[in-house]
Design a protein around this motif. Sequence first.
Motif, PDB file in Angstrom:
ATOM      1  N   MET A 185       0.844  -1.202   0.000  1.00  0.00           N
ATOM      2  CA  MET A 185       0.000   0.000   0.000  1.00  0.00           C
ATOM      3  C   MET A 185       0.880   1.252   0.000  1.00  0.00           C
ATOM      4  O   MET A 185       1.913   1.295   0.666  1.00  0.00           O
ATOM      5  N   ILE A 186       0.426   2.266  -0.746  1.00  0.00           N
ATOM      6  CA  ILE A 186       1.208   3.489  -0.888  1.00  0.00           C
ATOM      7  C   ILE A 186       0.373   4.681  -0.437  1.00  0.00           C
ATOM      8  O   ILE A 186      -0.822   4.768  -0.713  1.00  0.00           O
ATOM      9  N   ASP A 187       1.016   5.612   0.273  1.00  0.00           N
ATOM     10  CA  ASP A 187       0.348   6.838   0.700  1.00  0.00           C
ATOM     11  C   ASP A 187       0.137   7.745  -0.512  1.00  0.00           C
ATOM     12  O   ASP A 187       1.095   8.055  -1.240  1.00  0.00           O
ATOM     13  N   VAL A 188      -1.094   8.204  -0.712  1.00  0.00           N
ATOM     14  CA  VAL A 188      -1.404   9.075  -1.847  1.00  0.00           C
ATOM     15  C   VAL A 188      -2.429  10.129  -1.432  1.00  0.00           C
ATOM     16  O   VAL A 188      -3.110  10.000  -0.414  1.00  0.00           O
ATOM     17  N   VAL A 189      -2.520  11.168  -2.259  1.00  0.00           N
ATOM     18  CA  VAL A 189      -3.632  12.119  -2.202  1.00  0.00           C
ATOM     19  C   VAL A 189      -4.132  12.285  -3.634  1.00  0.00           C
ATOM     20  O   VAL A 189      -3.362  12.162  -4.591  1.00  0.00           O
ATOM     21  N   GLY A 190      -5.430  12.547  -3.791  1.00  0.00           N
ATOM     22  CA  GLY A 190      -6.004  12.772  -5.118  1.00  0.00           C
ATOM     23  C   GLY A 190      -6.275  14.245  -5.331  1.00  0.00           C
ATOM     24  O   GLY A 190      -6.845  14.908  -4.453  1.00  0.00           O
ATOM     25  N   VAL A 191      -5.858  14.760  -6.473  1.00  0.00           N
ATOM     26  CA  VAL A 191      -6.052  16.183  -6.769  1.00  0.00           C
ATOM     27  C   VAL A 191      -6.652  16.352  -8.161  1.00  0.00           C
ATOM     28  O   VAL A 191      -6.561  15.458  -9.001  1.00  0.00           O
ATOM     29  N   VAL A 192      -7.250  17.516  -8.378  1.00  0.00           N
ATOM     30  CA  VAL A 192      -7.721  17.904  -9.712  1.00  0.00           C
ATOM     31  C   VAL A 192      -7.102  19.253 -10.050  1.00  0.00           C
ATOM     32  O   VAL A 192      -6.794  20.052  -9.162  1.00  0.00           O
ATOM     33  N   PHE A 193      -6.923  19.507 -11.348  1.00  0.00           N
ATOM     34  CA  PHE A 193      -6.317  20.762 -11.781  1.00  0.00           C
ATOM     35  C   PHE A 193      -7.347  21.787 -12.219  1.00  0.00           C
ATOM     36  O   PHE A 193      -7.033  22.937 -12.439  1.00  0.00           O
ATOM     37  N   ASP A 194      -8.576  21.345 -12.370  1.00  0.00           N
ATOM     38  CA  ASP A 194      -9.688  22.246 -12.598  1.00  0.00           C
ATOM     39  C   ASP A 194     -10.692  21.983 -11.495  1.00  0.00           C
ATOM     40  O   ASP A 194     -10.481  21.134 -10.634  1.00  0.00           O
ATOM     41  N   ASP A 195     -11.798  22.706 -11.498  1.00  0.00           N
ATOM     42  CA  ASP A 195     -12.787  22.499 -10.446  1.00  0.00           C
ATOM     43  C   ASP A 195     -13.340  21.078 -10.468  1.00  0.00           C
ATOM     44  O   ASP A 195     -13.729  20.529  -9.444  1.00  0.00           O
ATOM     45  N   GLU A 196     -13.386  20.485 -11.654  1.00  0.00           N
ATOM     46  CA  GLU A 196     -13.846  19.104 -11.793  1.00  0.00           C
ATOM     47  C   GLU A 196     -12.915  18.412 -12.770  1.00  0.00           C
ATOM     48  O   GLU A 196     -11.992  19.013 -13.313  1.00  0.00           O
ATOM     49  N   GLY A 197     -13.170  17.134 -13.001  1.00  0.00           N
ATOM     50  CA  GLY A 197     -12.393  16.431 -14.021  1.00  0.00           C
ATOM     51  C   GLY A 197     -11.553  15.303 -13.465  1.00  0.00           C
ATOM     52  O   GLY A 197     -11.805  14.770 -12.389  1.00  0.00           O
ATOM     53  N   HIS A 198     -10.538  14.959 -14.212  1.00  0.00           N
ATOM     54  CA  HIS A 198      -9.683  13.819 -13.939  1.00  0.00           C
ATOM     55  C   HIS A 198      -8.987  13.958 -12.583  1.00  0.00           C
ATOM     56  O   HIS A 198      -8.435  15.006 -12.263  1.00  0.00           O
ATOM     57  N   ILE A 199      -9.027  12.884 -11.790  1.00  0.00           N
ATOM     58  CA  ILE A 199      -8.323  12.857 -10.509  1.00  0.00           C
ATOM     59  C   ILE A 199      -6.942  12.244 -10.714  1.00  0.00           C
ATOM     60  O   ILE A 199      -6.813  11.159 -11.273  1.00  0.00           O
ATOM     61  N   TYR A 200      -5.914  12.951 -10.275  1.00  0.00           N
ATOM     62  CA  TYR A 200      -4.539  12.475 -10.373  1.00  0.00           C
ATOM     63  C   TYR A 200      -4.006  12.223  -8.965  1.00  0.00           C
ATOM     64  O   TYR A 200      -4.278  13.000  -8.039  1.00  0.00           O
ATOM     65  N   TYR A 201      -3.245  11.146  -8.825  1.00  0.00           N
ATOM     66  CA  TYR A 201      -2.694  10.802  -7.515  1.00  0.00           C
ATOM     67  C   TYR A 201      -1.246  11.253  -7.401  1.00  0.00           C
ATOM     68  O   TYR A 201      -0.451  11.111  -8.336  1.00  0.00           O
ATOM     69  N   PHE A 202      -0.930  11.805  -6.226  1.00  0.00           N
ATOM     70  CA  PHE A 202       0.415  12.279  -5.920  1.00  0.00           C
ATOM     71  C   PHE A 202       0.852  11.749  -4.565  1.00  0.00           C
ATOM     72  O   PHE A 202       0.011  11.438  -3.713  1.00  0.00           O
TER      73      PHE A 202
ATOM     74  N   LEU B  78     -16.987  11.858 -20.047  1.00  0.00           N
ATOM     75  CA  LEU B  78     -16.091  10.991 -20.823  1.00  0.00           C
ATOM     76  C   LEU B  78     -15.087  10.287 -19.912  1.00  0.00           C
ATOM     77  O   LEU B  78     -14.464  10.910 -19.055  1.00  0.00           O
ATOM     78  N   CYS B  79     -14.913   8.985 -20.123  1.00  0.00           N
ATOM     79  CA  CYS B  79     -13.990   8.191 -19.306  1.00  0.00           C
ATOM     80  C   CYS B  79     -12.580   8.771 -19.348  1.00  0.00           C
ATOM     81  O   CYS B  79     -11.891   8.840 -18.328  1.00  0.00           O
ATOM     82  N   CYS B  80     -12.138   9.187 -20.534  1.00  0.00           N
ATOM     83  CA  CYS B  80     -10.769   9.686 -20.688  1.00  0.00           C
ATOM     84  C   CYS B  80     -10.559  10.969 -19.908  1.00  0.00           C
ATOM     85  O   CYS B  80      -9.436  11.265 -19.468  1.00  0.00           O
ATOM     86  N   ASN B  81     -11.627  11.735 -19.723  1.00  0.00           N
ATOM     87  CA  ASN B  81     -11.543  12.993 -18.994  1.00  0.00           C
ATOM     88  C   ASN B  81     -11.751  12.793 -17.500  1.00  0.00           C
ATOM     89  O   ASN B  81     -11.448  13.674 -16.702  1.00  0.00           O
ATOM     90  N   ASN B  82     -12.243  11.600 -17.141  1.00  0.00           N
ATOM     91  CA  ASN B  82     -12.626  11.354 -15.751  1.00  0.00           C
ATOM     92  C   ASN B  82     -11.632  10.479 -14.995  1.00  0.00           C
ATOM     93  O   ASN B  82     -11.200  10.836 -13.895  1.00  0.00           O
ATOM     94  N   PHE B  83     -11.251   9.328 -15.600  1.00  0.00           N
ATOM     95  CA  PHE B  83     -10.391   8.442 -14.816  1.00  0.00           C
ATOM     96  C   PHE B  83      -9.330   7.684 -15.617  1.00  0.00           C
ATOM     97  O   PHE B  83      -8.408   7.115 -15.031  1.00  0.00           O
ATOM     98  N   LEU B  84      -9.420   7.646 -16.930  1.00  0.00           N
ATOM     99  CA  LEU B  84      -8.431   6.900 -17.703  1.00  0.00           C
ATOM    100  C   LEU B  84      -7.096   7.641 -17.746  1.00  0.00           C
ATOM    101  O   LEU B  84      -7.059   8.851 -17.948  1.00  0.00           O
ATOM    102  N   TYR B  85      -6.000   6.897 -17.557  1.00  0.00           N
ATOM    103  CA  TYR B  85      -4.671   7.486 -17.667  1.00  0.00           C
ATOM    104  C   TYR B  85      -4.057   7.219 -19.036  1.00  0.00           C
ATOM    105  O   TYR B  85      -3.384   8.066 -19.606  1.00  0.00           O
ATOM    106  N   ASP B  86      -4.282   6.011 -19.548  1.00  0.00           N
ATOM    107  CA  ASP B  86      -3.724   5.628 -20.838  1.00  0.00           C
ATOM    108  C   ASP B  86      -4.838   5.126 -21.741  1.00  0.00           C
ATOM    109  O   ASP B  86      -5.884   4.653 -21.275  1.00  0.00           O
ATOM    110  N   PHE B  87      -4.605   5.199 -23.040  1.00  0.00           N
ATOM    111  CA  PHE B  87      -5.571   4.707 -24.016  1.00  0.00           C
ATOM    112  C   PHE B  87      -5.181   3.294 -24.442  1.00  0.00           C
ATOM    113  O   PHE B  87      -4.102   3.086 -24.998  1.00  0.00           O
ATOM    114  N   ASP B  88      -6.051   2.337 -24.145  1.00  0.00           N
ATOM    115  CA  ASP B  88      -5.823   0.968 -24.615  1.00  0.00           C
ATOM    116  C   ASP B  88      -6.225   0.855 -26.076  1.00  0.00           C
ATOM    117  O   ASP B  88      -7.043   1.627 -26.580  1.00  0.00           O
ATOM    118  N   SER B  89      -5.651  -0.126 -26.747  1.00  0.00           N
ATOM    119  CA  SER B  89      -6.001  -0.377 -28.139  1.00  0.00           C
ATOM    120  C   SER B  89      -7.435  -0.909 -28.215  1.00  0.00           C
ATOM    121  O   SER B  89      -7.815  -1.810 -27.461  1.00  0.00           O
TER     122      SER B  89
END
Length: 264
Positions: free
Chosen positions: A1-18, A165-176
């Motif tokens: 398990m890793i310590d993380v926090v989730g942030v967004v760069f706009d008021d809404e949208g994709h959550i990124y972990y740091f 849109l999934c890509c704007n919400n939670f996807l990090y990479d695009f699968d084939s």
Amino acid sequence: MIDVVGVVFDDEGHIYYFSPAGHNLDKEMNVVVETERGIQFAKVVIANTKLKKENINMPLKKVIRIATKEDFKNYEKNREDNRKAFLDCKKLIEKHNLKMNLIDANFTLDRKQLLFHFTADARIDFRTLAKELASIYKTRIELRQIGIRDKAKVVGGIGPCGRVLCCNNFLYDFDSVSINMAKNQNIALNPNKINGACNRLLCCLTYENDNYLEARKTLPDVGQRVETKEGFGRVVSVDILAQTYQVDVPDVGILDIKVENGSC
């Protein structure tokens, strides 16, 4: 398990972990973080928590500090300047008759870099454009060409399912994604049904594809000749999720058959 926090760069949208890097952070707190695009201002939406390594995109960048009033002031100024830079760049694109579609413009928090995203059908020689932008803003200029799927990720929108849109919400990479995935799931090959906002195949076709392939192993193919209690016939349709199929038996008609014990 890793310590993380989730942030967004706009008021809404994709959550990124740091990585919190020793900071105790609560929701709604503003922070300054290190990203691939430089130093950025962000808002915490998931307080300090622990996640499995396989559930996050590694390696993690760090939270540099809790944002100060000065950081917030710079962030607000950058947002205004981003709009101005966008309009200035569009004018220069028209001036040089460049066949490119500008998507956005973003300063890093420390204003050491100004990044523009754009789409184009071919490679663009934007050296003159970059020099003119650098002379205006006196900072490093980066013009990054992205694909049509990346554009949807940046711009966002609502998918045919009615959700963000999934890509704007939670996807990090695009699968084939392939057309065979739609066929595997018995989805009508109608572009309006299987294409997303980017006019490419829906990313969600990959989500359940493996389950459909596994479930399909117990079913015959459409057109296959099979034996039933009423005699031989040909399969005319299959329902993968219900694990049933229909067989057209001569002189008898259409029979509905249920797969029992994992076999036809």
